[in-house]
Design an enzyme around this catalytic site. Structure first.
Site, mmCIF file in Angstrom:
data_model
loop_
_atom_site.group_PDB
_atom_site.id
_atom_site.type_symbol
_atom_site.label_atom_id
_atom_site.label_comp_id
_atom_site.label_asym_id
_atom_site.label_seq_id
_atom_site.Cartn_x
_atom_site.Cartn_y
_atom_site.Cartn_z
ATOM 1 N N LYS A 31 -8.921 11.771 19.259
ATOM 2 C CA LYS A 31 -8.789 10.597 18.382
ATOM 3 C C LYS A 31 -8.308 9.382 19.175
ATOM 4 O O LYS A 31 -7.307 9.444 19.892
ATOM 5 C CB LYS A 31 -7.818 10.921 17.253
ATOM 6 C CG LYS A 31 -7.685 9.831 16.193
ATOM 7 C CD LYS A 31 -6.750 10.307 15.086
ATOM 8 C CE LYS A 31 -6.609 9.270 13.982
ATOM 9 N NZ LYS A 31 -5.688 9.745 12.922
ATOM 10 N N CYS A 57 -10.488 9.791 10.990
ATOM 11 C CA CYS A 57 -9.572 9.122 10.061
ATOM 12 C C CYS A 57 -9.371 7.627 10.363
ATOM 13 O O CYS A 57 -10.256 6.821 10.091
ATOM 14 C CB CYS A 57 -8.249 9.868 10.028
ATOM 15 S SG CYS A 57 -7.267 9.517 8.537
ATOM 16 N N GLU A 70 -9.543 16.362 9.068
ATOM 17 C CA GLU A 70 -8.468 16.164 10.035
ATOM 18 C C GLU A 70 -7.316 17.108 9.707
ATOM 19 O O GLU A 70 -7.039 17.396 8.534
ATOM 20 C CB GLU A 70 -7.987 14.710 9.963
ATOM 21 C CG GLU A 70 -6.895 14.358 10.969
ATOM 22 C CD GLU A 70 -6.437 12.915 10.841
ATOM 23 O OE1 GLU A 70 -6.014 12.350 11.857
ATOM 24 O OE2 GLU A 70 -6.504 12.355 9.722
#
Length: 274
Positions: A112, A154, A41
Site C-alpha cells: 500500500k 483503500c 483490506e
C-alpha cells in the site's frame, strides 16, 4: 467473460477465525463458478499495531500464507488477499495485497502506497497507519487470465494520479480492497469508486470490511463492482456476504473506443518517487 467473486468481511485480530470465515466464502463462490475471488483490506488480521506485528510474515512464508495457498489450490481459485501484514527483510511491516493463482503460487503483490494518517469524526478519531506500516514504493499491474489487474488498497482511492498510472500500465480491472470507516464511507466511498472507473475506463472491484471491529472501529461495507462506464453493477451494502459478477473486458474496449480519453489527454501524470 470471467466470474469474479467479492467477499465482504467483518474481520478481527485472530487470523485463524478470519481464515475459517474466508474458507466458507471461498467454497461457496467456487460452487457458483467463480474463478477469481477478491477479499478486503485487513482480511486476515484486523486489530492493533501489536496484532499486525505479531502475525506479520515474510512474503511467501508462514502459516497464514500457507493456508491461503492450500485453499486456492484445493478449490482451483485465484485468490487476492486484499491486505495482510508482511515483514520486510529489514524488519519493517508493510500492508500488502497478495495474489495467489489456482495452484497456490504467488503471482504478484502490492505494498500500500498511501498511509491513512487522518482525523475522522468518529469514536476512534485519530488514525495513524504510518505508525504501524511502512508505505510501498511501486505501482503494480499484474497479468492474469482474467485481464491485467491494477493494484490499490483503500486510502489509495483518493489519489487519482495512481489510477492514471495503472491505466497507462495497461490495467483492465482495478481492485480496491478496503476498510473504509463508516463516516468516510458514507460520504465518499461510492463517489470515489465510480470516479476512478470513469476516468480509467476500467472495471473497479472493491471488497470491503463491514461492521464493528472493536469498541471504536466501525467500517462502512458496501462492497462494489463498478463497470468502465461508472455504473454500479453489484453491491453488498451491509453484513458479511459475497458478490459474484461477470467481468466482460469487451466493455472496456467499447467505452474506450467511443470516448478515447487516453488519446485526448494533454499530459501524463507520473507517480512521485518515494
Amino acid at each position: 467473460m470471467a466470474k469474479i467473486g467479492v467477499v465482504q468481511m467483518n474481520s478481527g485480530a485472530d487470523p485463524e477465525q478470519n481464515l475459517k470465515h474466508l474458507e466458507r466464502k471461498l467454497k461457496g463462490l467456487q460452487l457458483q463458478g467463480a474463478k477469481l475471488v477478491v477479499t478486503p483490506e485487513n482480511c486476515l488480521v484486523f486489530g492493533t499495531r501489536e496484532d499486525y506485528h505479531r502475525h506479520a510474515e515474510p512474503l511467501g512464508q508462514g502459516p497464514i500464507q500457507e493456508t491461503v495457498a492450500a485453499l486456492a489450490k484445493r478449490l482451483g481459485l485465484w485468490v487476492l488477499i486484499g491486505s495482510m501484514p508482511v515483514r520486510q527483510s529489514e524488519g519493517a511491516i508493510t500492508t500488502t495485497a497478495i495474489l495467489f493463482d489456482d495452484q497456490g503460487e504467488i503471482r504478484g503483490h502490492y505494498d500500500k502506497l498511501h498511509m491513512f494518517d487522518v482525523e475522522v469524526a468518529d469514536s476512534h478519531h485519530s488514525y495513524r497507519e504510518s505508525a504501524t506500516f511502512r508505505p510501498g514504493q511501486d505501482v503494480k499491474v499484474i497479468a492474469t487470465p482474467f485481464g491485467n489487474i491494477g493494484m490499490s488498497i483503500c486510502y489509495d482511492v483518493r489519489f487519482p494520479q495512481l489510477y492514471s498510472a495503472l491505466r497507462e500500465q495497461g490495467a483492465d480491472i482495478i481492485v480496491v480492497p478496503a476498510a473504509f470507516t463508516k463516516v468516510t464511507g458514507r460520504a465518499h466511498w461510492e463517489l470515489l469508486l465510480r470516479a476512478r472507473a470513469i476516468e480509467t475506463q476500467c472495471w473497479v472491484v472493491a471488497p470491503a470490511q463491514w461492521g464493528e471491529h472493536n469498541e471504536s472501529r466501525e467500517t462502512w461495507g458496501h462492497s462494489m463492482v463498478v463497470d468502465p462506464w461508472g455504473q454500479v453493477v453489484a453491491c453488498q451494502p451491509e453484513g458479511t456476504g459475497v458478490l459474484l459478477t461477470e467481468i466482460d473486458l469487451s466493455l472496456n474496449q467499447t467505452v474506450r473506443t467511443n470516448m478515447p480519453l487516453a488519446e485526448h489527454a494533454r499530459f501524463s501524470v507520473q507517480p512521485r518517487d518515494n
